[in-house]
Scaffold this motif. Structure first.
Motif, mmCIF file in Angstrom:
data_model
loop_
_atom_site.group_PDB
_atom_site.id
_atom_site.type_symbol
_atom_site.label_atom_id
_atom_site.label_comp_id
_atom_site.label_asym_id
_atom_site.label_seq_id
_atom_site.Cartn_x
_atom_site.Cartn_y
_atom_site.Cartn_z
ATOM 1 N N VAL A 192 26.664 -35.675 -30.964
ATOM 2 C CA VAL A 192 27.373 -34.852 -29.976
ATOM 3 C C VAL A 192 27.600 -35.667 -28.708
ATOM 4 O O VAL A 192 26.647 -36.247 -28.173
ATOM 5 C CB VAL A 192 26.535 -33.592 -29.677
ATOM 6 C CG1 VAL A 192 27.120 -32.829 -28.505
ATOM 7 C CG2 VAL A 192 26.459 -32.715 -30.905
ATOM 8 N N PRO A 193 28.831 -35.733 -28.179
ATOM 9 C CA PRO A 193 29.116 -36.629 -27.050
ATOM 10 C C PRO A 193 28.390 -36.268 -25.764
ATOM 11 O O PRO A 193 28.134 -37.132 -24.945
ATOM 12 C CB PRO A 193 30.640 -36.512 -26.870
ATOM 13 C CG PRO A 193 31.053 -35.329 -27.645
ATOM 14 C CD PRO A 193 30.041 -35.082 -28.693
ATOM 15 N N GLU A 194 28.020 -35.004 -25.553
ATOM 16 C CA GLU A 194 27.397 -34.657 -24.275
ATOM 17 C C GLU A 194 25.939 -35.119 -24.194
ATOM 18 O O GLU A 194 25.314 -34.963 -23.154
ATOM 19 C CB GLU A 194 27.492 -33.161 -24.019
ATOM 20 C CG GLU A 194 26.710 -32.315 -24.977
ATOM 21 C CD GLU A 194 26.816 -30.818 -24.675
ATOM 22 O OE1 GLU A 194 27.213 -30.066 -25.593
ATOM 23 O OE2 GLU A 194 26.484 -30.422 -23.553
ATOM 24 N N TRP A 195 25.402 -35.656 -25.268
ATOM 25 C CA TRP A 195 24.029 -36.151 -25.240
ATOM 26 C C TRP A 195 24.003 -37.658 -25.453
ATOM 27 O O TRP A 195 24.782 -38.195 -26.229
ATOM 28 C CB TRP A 195 23.194 -35.465 -26.319
ATOM 29 C CG TRP A 195 22.903 -34.041 -25.958
ATOM 30 C CD1 TRP A 195 23.650 -32.951 -26.287
ATOM 31 C CD2 TRP A 195 21.823 -33.569 -25.159
ATOM 32 N NE1 TRP A 195 23.088 -31.816 -25.750
ATOM 33 C CE2 TRP A 195 21.959 -32.165 -25.048
ATOM 34 C CE3 TRP A 195 20.744 -34.176 -24.518
ATOM 35 C CZ2 TRP A 195 21.070 -31.377 -24.338
ATOM 36 C CZ3 TRP A 195 19.855 -33.399 -23.814
ATOM 37 C CH2 TRP A 195 20.018 -32.007 -23.727
ATOM 38 N N GLN A 196 23.077 -38.281 -24.761
ATOM 39 C CA GLN A 196 22.988 -39.732 -24.816
ATOM 40 C C GLN A 196 21.565 -40.127 -25.177
ATOM 41 O O GLN A 196 20.599 -39.643 -24.588
ATOM 42 C CB GLN A 196 23.353 -40.319 -23.451
ATOM 43 C CG GLN A 196 23.226 -41.818 -23.365
ATOM 44 C CD GLN A 196 23.546 -42.327 -21.979
ATOM 45 O OE1 GLN A 196 24.000 -41.574 -21.121
ATOM 46 N NE2 GLN A 196 23.305 -43.592 -21.752
ATOM 47 N N LEU A 197 21.466 -41.033 -26.126
ATOM 48 C CA LEU A 197 20.169 -41.553 -26.524
ATOM 49 C C LEU A 197 19.745 -42.618 -25.514
ATOM 50 O O LEU A 197 20.423 -43.613 -25.340
ATOM 51 C CB LEU A 197 20.263 -42.157 -27.929
ATOM 52 C CG LEU A 197 19.009 -42.790 -28.509
ATOM 53 C CD1 LEU A 197 17.901 -41.772 -28.693
ATOM 54 C CD2 LEU A 197 19.332 -43.442 -29.844
ATOM 55 N N VAL A 198 18.630 -42.380 -24.822
ATOM 56 C CA VAL A 198 18.203 -43.329 -23.788
ATOM 57 C C VAL A 198 16.941 -44.083 -24.144
ATOM 58 O O VAL A 198 16.589 -45.085 -23.501
ATOM 59 C CB VAL A 198 18.021 -42.609 -22.428
ATOM 60 C CG1 VAL A 198 19.323 -41.986 -21.964
ATOM 61 C CG2 VAL A 198 16.903 -41.574 -22.501
ATOM 62 N N TYR A 199 16.210 -43.588 -25.130
ATOM 63 C CA TYR A 199 14.983 -44.272 -25.525
ATOM 64 C C TYR A 199 14.684 -43.950 -26.978
ATOM 65 O O TYR A 199 14.890 -42.822 -27.437
ATOM 66 C CB TYR A 199 13.810 -43.831 -24.635
ATOM 67 C CG TYR A 199 12.493 -44.427 -25.090
ATOM 68 C CD1 TYR A 199 11.670 -43.749 -25.992
ATOM 69 C CD2 TYR A 199 12.083 -45.682 -24.641
ATOM 70 C CE1 TYR A 199 10.489 -44.312 -26.432
ATOM 71 C CE2 TYR A 199 10.902 -46.244 -25.063
ATOM 72 C CZ TYR A 199 10.108 -45.554 -25.970
ATOM 73 O OH TYR A 199 8.936 -46.126 -26.404
ATOM 74 N N GLY A 200 14.166 -44.959 -27.686
ATOM 75 C CA GLY A 200 13.745 -44.716 -29.060
ATOM 76 C C GLY A 200 12.656 -45.677 -29.462
ATOM 77 O O GLY A 200 12.662 -46.828 -29.016
#
Lengths: 520, 567
Positions: free
Chosen positions: B516-524
Motif C-alpha cells: 500500500v503506497p501510504e505506508w513505508q517500510l523504515v526498518y526490518g
C-alpha cells in the motif's frame, strides 16, 4: 414360520433400530437447520463439503468415458501431475446419486449414515448380547460419527469397516463362514476408500490377540485353535491379494500410501489436525472418555486383549487426527454397550408389543419421507456456502480461464463451471508440484504473494468475502473488484497501461522489501 | 501395595505410609542425642539420598530450561516461549511502577486504545518480585528467579508425591517423567507462584489427612498471599471444597472409597475454608481481586477464543503427545492394576484431565494432581529408601557437583540477550528510541509487554497481554480484525489514528502494508518490520519509482537489515 418372521421384523430390537435411523435423520435435519440459520459464507457443515463435488465430477467422468484417470485434468496449475481416482467406486456411486440432483445426494447420505448406525447397533449387540444397551451405546456415540456425516466415499469405507468387524466377531463367536465375505469386501473396499488400511489393522489385531492365552488381571485372551488361526490367515492373505484387483493394479495401494504421508497436506488440512475440544462432538468425546475412565475404577469391567489394543489405538488416533473420531466410535460402542448392559435389563420377547412397534416404525418412516428436505431447501444451503451467483457471472464472462480459487470451492467449480481450477481438495495431486504450498503462501499473504500470482499468470481471484487476500487485492490498483455478493468476491487483474509500476517490477521490489534488502 | 520403606512405623487407611509427626522412626528411637550426634544426624539428613534426588531434580530442571533456551535460539521464532514470554514484561513494568510510586494502579496507563479504562494489578504480589529481580540482576536476575521458582515448584511436587506414595524414589521418577510436560509452562510469570501455593495447600491437606491437624492453619495466610499473586487461588478453594465434601459420605464403589470425616475434622476444615475465603479480601483492591477469575471466565470470550494458552491441548505437538501418552498409560493402569482412590483425588484428577484437554494452560494443574498417582504406580516396582545403604559422602560430592554445574553453566547476559533478540523486537525498539514513531503505534499482541517495558512511557502501545483491559471496549476484537486482514483493516488503522506499525516479519499485515503506497517500510530485521505512515502518500508510478524518502536514513547495524526509501 411366517408369523415368526413377522414378529422378528416388528420386534422391539428392530423398533430400536428404526429409532436410531430416526435419530440419524433428526441429527442431519438439525445440522441442515443450523447451517441454514448461519450467515452466508460461513462455510458451515451441511450435507456436502468441498470434496463432495470433485468426487462427483470424477465419478461422472468415469461413467461418461468408461476410463479411469491417470493425470490431473481438472487443474491448470498441475495439469500433468499424476493423479488416480483411488476412490472411484465411491465416486461413481455418488455420481449416480447426483443424477437425481441434490435430493438424490441427500438420500444417498441418509442411506449411508443409516447403514453405518444400524451396523454399529448390530455390532454393539453382538458384543454385549443386549439390544437395549446396544441401542443406548450407539445413541451415545452418534454425535461422534454424526459430525462426519457429509457425502464422501469415506462413509462407504466405514460401512465396510463395520461389516469386517461384525464378521470377525461372528467368527470369534463360532460362525466360521462369516469370514469368507471379507476377500470380496476388500476388493470393493480398496476401490472405494483408503480406510481399508483400518480393515487390515483390525484383522491383524484379532489374529495377533489369539496367538496367546492370557489371564492378567482384567485382560483376557484365548488362543485360537490351529484350524481357526489358519482360517484367519487364509482370509487375511486373500484380502491382501484382493488389493490388486483395481483398474490401476497395485499402483493404487502405493498411491494411497504416498497420499497419506504428504507433509503439507497433513499439516494444513483440517481433518488431519489434532482434536480441538472447542467443538461439541469433541466435548462429547472427552466426556465419554472420562466416564469410561471412571468406570474402570468403579466397576472394573473385563476386556479381551484385542478389543483393548484397538481401543487404545483408536483413542490415540482420534486425538492426534480428528478424522479418526468415527473409528474410535466404532471400536468404543460395543465396549460401552457391555458396560451399560450391567444396568439395562435384556429384551424380553414375551413383553413385546408388535403392533405398537409396527405403528411407531411406520410413523418414523412417514415422518422421514414427509420431512425430507426439498430441492429448494438444499439449493439454498448450497447457495449459502458456495459461490453460486459468482459462477453465473463467470459463465457470462468465460474469458477468465486462469483463476485462483478458494481451496474449499475447487470441487464445486470443477463440477459447476466445467473449467480448470487453481486448486481443489485433491491435495495429493497438488503437493508434489508445490502448488499446494504456493496456494497456502498466497492465501496467508506471504511476502511472495503477488509474485506467486504472477508466476501462475493468475488473471482473476474468486475468494470468500472476508478473505485476507481480498483485502490486499482491494488496495492494489492493478486489481479490480468485478463482482461481490454475500458469499464471494471476484477480483480481476487490470490489463490496461498506466496502472502504476509494471507488475513484475513491483513484485520484485516487494520481494526484496520483504527480505530486508538494503537496495533502494 | 508394596511400601518398601523400612523407616515407616504405621500405615494409613489406604495402606499408605504415615510419617510420624516428630520424625522419630524405629530406626532413630532410643538413639544417642548428644549435640555431636544430633549434628551428625542433621548432616545425614541434609546429605541423604532423598536430598540428593531432590538436587538431581533441580539439576534436571536446569538442564530442561537450558535446552528450551537453546531451542528458542535455534528456531528463531518470534512467538516461542523461552525463560520469558510476552506477558513477563508488562508484569515487570507494573511491579516497577508499584515499587516506585507505592501505589496500586486502578486504570490503564500503558495504552492509547484504552486509556483510563478500569484496570487493577491483579497479580501485583507476583509482579513486585519480578521487578525486583529485574532491577537487581537484569536478565540474569530474571533467569535466576525463574530457576528458583520452578525449583521450589518441583521440589514441592516431589515432596507431595512422596507424602502420597511413601516412596521417595518413586516420587522422584514421577517428577522426572512429568518434568517435560510441566516445563511447557515454565516461563517467568506470577502463575508460578500460584502453583507453588497450590502445592502448599495440597501438602497441608494431605498432612491434615495423615493426622496433623495443625497443618491447615497455614492456609489462611497462604490464601492472603495467593489472592494478591495469581487467580489460581480458585483451584485452592476447589481442593478445599472437594476435600470437605468427600468427607460427608461413606462410599465403597469398586476401587473408589470415601470415609466420612469425624465432625471435629469437618468443622476444622470448614473453619479453615471460611478463613481462607475471608482472607481473599485482604488486598489493596478489597474484594475485586477475588472476583476477577470468575469475571475472566464469564465475560471475556474474545480473550479465551484467541489467546493461545486458552486453546485446547495441541496433540500434534510433542508436549501434547506426552500428555496423551500419560493419560493412556493411566487408563491402561486402571485395567491392569488394582488401585484404590479416595473420592476427592479421583474427582480432582478427572477435572484436571478435562481442564488440560480443553485449555492447554492447565497442563501444570494436571501435573500437580497426576504426579502422586504416578508415584504410587511406580512404587509398586521401585524399592523404598534404605538409610542403612546410603552413601552420604558420595551424595555430598554429587550435590556439590550439581550446584557447581548450575552456577558454572548459568547463562550469561550475552546468551540471554541473544535469546531475547530471537523472540522480541530489540532492534526495532532501538530504532524507535532514535527515531520515535510519528504517532500512535500498532504492535503485535505478543510484543506489547516488551514495548511497555522497553520504550519511553510516552510511547504507549496499541495492545498487550492484559487482554482484560482491551476486551470491553472492543479493542481486542479490532486488533484481531487488523491482524487477520479483515476488509476494514486499513480503516481500523485510520480509526485509531495509527501512524506506525511494528509487526512480525512475514505477517500478512506486513505484506499488505508493503503493497500500500501510504505506508513505508523504515526498518526490518530477522524478527520484525516497522512501517511508518507516509503522510504525503504517493500514488503515481513516477513518484513511487523515485526512491526518495522524506524519512531519516537508517544505518544498517550488525544483525539487522534496514530499508531505506519508499517503494
Amino acid at each position: 414360520m411366517q408369523a415368526g418372521n413377522l414378529r422378528k421384523l416388528l420386534s422391539f430390537p428392530v423398533f430400536l433400530g428404526a429409532l436410531l435411523v430416526a435419530g440419524v435423520f433428526l441429527a442431519l435435519s438439525v445440522r441442515l437447520q443450523d447451517a441454514a440459520s448461519q450467515p452466508p459464507g460461513q462455510n458451515h457443515p451441511s450435507f456436502v463439503e468441498g470434496d463432495t463435488w470433485w468426487h462427483i465430477a470424477a465419478g461422472e467422468r468415469i461413467l461418461a468415458t468408461h476410463t479411469w484417470p491417470t493425470t490431473n485434468y481438472f487443474s491448470f496449475t498441475a495439469p500433468d501431475s499424476e493423479w488416480i481416482a483411488y476412490e472411484w467406486l465411491g465416486e461413481v456411486t455418488m455420481a449416480l446419486a447426483a443424477r437425481r440432483g441434490l435430493v438424490g445426494m441427500m438420500a444417498l447420505l441418509f442411506g449411508l449414515a443409516s447403514a453405518i448406525v444400524l451396523l454399529l447397533y448390530y455390532y454393539a449387540y453382538l458384543g454385549c448380547g443386549n439390544s437395549k444397551a446396544a441401542c443406548a451405546a450407539t445413541a451415545l456415540v452418534l454425535p461422534l460419527v454424526g459430525a462426519f456425516f457429509t457425502l464422501r466415499p469415506q462413509l462407504l469405507g466405514y460401512v465396510f469397516l463395520l461389516i469386517t468387524l461384525i464378521c470377525l466377531e461372528r467368527f470369534r463367536q463360532g460362525r466360521q463362514k462369516a469370514l469368507w465375505i471379507l476377500p470380496p469386501l476388500f476388493v470393493l473396499w480398496v476401490n472405494t476408500h483408503g480406510t481399508f488400511v483400518l480393515g487390515f489393522l483390525v484383522l491383524f489385531v484379532y489374529w495377533a490377540a489369539g496367538l496367546v492365552d492370557l489371564r492378567f488381571e482384567r485382560v483376557r485372551s484365548e488362543r485360537w485353535s490351529r484350524a481357526r488361526r489358519l482360517h484367519l490367515e487364509i482370509v487375511f492373505l486373500l484380502s491382501v491379494l484382493a488389493l490388486a484387483v483395481t483398474p490401476y493394479g497395485t499402483r493404487l495401494i502405493g498411491y494411497v500410501a504416498n497420499a497419506s504421508s504428504q507433509p503439507v497436506n497433513l499439516a494444513n488440512i483440517q481433518e488431519w489436525q489434532a482434536l480441538g475440544f472447542d467443538q461439541l462432538f469433541a466435548k462429547v468425546f472427552l466426556g465419554l472418555v472420562l466416564l469410561f475412565l471412571l468406570a474402570q475404577v468403579c466397576w472394573r469391567p473385563k476386556y479381551r486383549l484385542g478389543e483393548l489394543a484397538l481401543l487404545l489405538f483408536a483413542l490415540y488416533a482420534a486425538c492426534v487426527h480428528q478424522r479418526f473420531v468415527p473409528f474410535f466410535a466404532v471400536i468404543f460402542a460395543p465396549i460401552l454397550a457391555t458396560l451399560l448392559a450391567r444396568w439395562v435389563p435384556p429384551y424380553q420377547p414375551a413383553k413385546d408389543q408388535y403392533a405398537l412397534n409396527a405403528v411407531l416404525v411406520a410413523l418414523f418412516l412417514a415422518a422421514i419421507v414427509g420431512l425430507f428436505p426439498s430441492k429448494r431447501q438444499l439449493g439454498q444451503l448450497i447457495a449459502q456456502n458456495y459461490p453460486v451467483r459468482a459462477i453465473r457471472y463467470l459463465q457470462e464472462h468465460p474469458q477468465l480461464s486462469r483463476m485462483l480459487n478458494e481451496h474449499s470451492w475447487g470441487g464445486y467449480l470443477i463440477r459447476s463451471l466445467r473449467q480448470k481450477v487453481f486448486i481443489d481438495g485433491r491435495e495429493d495431486a497438488y503437493e508434489p508440484a508445490g502448488v499446494f504450498e504456493d496456494y497456502l503462501d498466497i492465501t496467508r499473504l506471504d511476502k511472495r504473494t503477488l509474485m506467486l500470482l504472477h508466476k501462475y499468470d493468475v488473471e482473476a481471484c474468486l475468494l470468500e468475502r472476508a478473505a485476507p487476500l481480498g483485502t490486499l487485492l482491494e488496495s492494489l490498483p492493478e486489481w479490480q473488484k468485478a463482482y461481490g455478493d454475500e458469499v464471494s468476491e471476484l477480483f480481476i487483474r487490470r490489463t490496461g497501461e498506466g496502472q502504476g509500476l509494471a507488475t513484475a517490477d513491483q513484485h520484485k521490489l516487494l520481494v526484496r522489501a520483504g527480505e530486508g534488502d538494503t537496495r533502494p | 501395595m508394596k511400601t518398601g520403606n523400612p523407616t515407616t512405623t504405621s500405615l494409613g487407611a489406604n495402606n499408605e505410609r504415615v510419617i510420624p509427626p516428630n520424625g522419630i522412626t524405629s530406626s532413630t528411637a532410643g538413639a544417642d542425642y548428644s549435640p555431636r550426634s544430633r549434628a551428625a544426624i542433621g548432616l545425614r539428613k541434609v546429605f541423604s539420598f532423598p536430598i540428593f534426588l531432590a538436587a538431581l531434580l533441580v539439576g534436571g530442571l536446569f538442564a530442561t530450561l537450558s535446552l528450551n533456551l537453546q531451542d528458542v535460539a535455534t528456531n528463531k521464532s518470534a512467538h516461542t516461549n523461552s525463560f520469558v514470554e510476552g506477558d513477563t514484561w508488562w508484569h515487570i513494568a507494573v511491579g516497577e511502577r508499584i515499587l516506585n510510586t507505592h501505589t496500586w494502579p486502578t486504570s490503564d496507563s500503558y495504552s492509547f486504545t484504552a486509556p483510563g479504562n478500569d484496570w487493577a494489578a491483579y497479580e501485583w504480589l507476583g509482579e513486585v518480585p519480578m521487578a525486583l529481580a529485574a532491577r537487581l540482576g537484569g536478565l540474569r536476575g530474571l533467569a535466576a528467579l525463574l530457576i528458583a521458582l520452578t525449583s521450589i515448584l518441583m521440589l514441592l511436587l516431589y515432596y507431595y508425591s512422596y507424602l502420597r506414595s511413601g516412596n521417595v524414589k518413586a516420587a522422584f521418577v514421577a517428577c522426572v517423567v512429568l518434568l517435560s510436560p510441566a516445563a511447557v509452562c515454565f516461563s517467568l510469570r506470577p502463575q508460578l507462584f500460584g502453583y507453588i501455593f497450590l502445592l502448599i495447600t495440597l501438602i497441608c491437606l494431605e498432612r491434615f489427612r495423615q493426622g496433623r491437624p495443625r497443618a491447615l492453619w497455614v492456609l489462611p495466610i497462604v490464601f492472603a498471599l495467593w489472592v494478591n499473586t495469581h487467580g489460581s487461588f480458585v483451584f485452592g478453594l476447589m481442593a478445599l471444597g472437594v476435600s470437605w465434601a468427600a468427607g460427608l459420605v461413606d462410599l465403597r464403589l469398586g476401587s473408589l472409597e470415601a470415609e466420612r470425616s469425624a465432625p471435629q475434622q469437618r468443622r476444622h476444615i470448614g473453619l479453615i475454608t471460611l478463613l481462607c475465603v475471608l482472607a481473599l479480601n485482604l488486598t489493596p483492591y478489597g474484594t475485586r481481586l477475588a472476583a476477577n477469575p470468575l469475571l475472566m471466565a464469564s465475560s471475556q470470550p474474545v480473550n479465551i477464543a484467541s489467546v493461545q494458552e486458552w486453546q485446547p491441548m495441541p496433540f500434534e505437538l510433542l508436549p501434547g503427545k506426552i500428555f496423551l501418552g500419560i493419560v493412556l498409560l493411566f487408563l491402561v493402569a486402571q485395567i491392569v492394576f488394582r488401585f484404590t482412590y479416595r473420592l476427592e483425588e479421583m474427582t480432582l484428577l478427572l477435572f484436571a484431565i478435562y481442564a488440560a484437554c480443553v485449555h492447554r494452560r492447565f497442563i501444570l494443574f494436571f501435573v500437580v494432581f497426576f504426579a502422586p498417582w504416578l508415584a504410587k504406580l511406580v512404587a509398586q516396582w521401585v524399592p523404598g529408601y534404605q538409610p542403612a545403604k546410603d552413601q552420604y559422602v558420595l551424595n555430598f560430592v554429587l550435590i556439590g557437583a550439581i550446584a557447581f554445574g548450575i552456577v558454572k553453566l548459568f547463562p550469561s547476559n550475552r546468551e540471554l540477550d541473544e535469546v531475547m533478540a530471537d523472540s522480541f523486537p530489540r532492534g526495532a525498539v532501538a530504532h524507535l528510541r532514535q527515531h520515535p514513531a510519528p504517532g500512535p503505534l500498532f504492535n503485535e499482541y505478543f510484543w506489547g509487554g516488551y514495548l511497555i517495558h522497553s520504550l519511553d512511557a510516552r510511547q504507549k502501545v496499541f495492545i498487550d497481554g492484559r487482554a482484560d483491559v482491551y476486551e470491553d471496549g472492543g479493542v481486542h476484537s479490532d486488533y484481531l480484525r487488523v491482524i487477520d486482514l479483515d476488509r476494514q483493516a486499513l480503516s481500523l488503522l485510520r480509526k485509531y489514528g495509527i501512524e506506525a506499525c511494528l509487526i512480525r516479519r512475514g505477517a500478512p499485515l506486513a505484506t499488505l502494508l508493503t503493497a500500500v503506497p501510504e505506508w513505508q517500510l523504515v526498518y526490518g530485521d530477522d524478527i520484525s518490520v516497522l512501517f511508518f505512515r507516509h503522510t504525503n502518500a504517493v500514488t503515481s508510478a513516477a513518484s513511487r519509482s523515485d526512491g526518495i524518502s522524506s524519512l531519516p536514513r537508517v544505518e544498517a547495524s550488525s544483525g539487522s537489515r534496514t530499508l531505506v526509501g519508499t517503494l
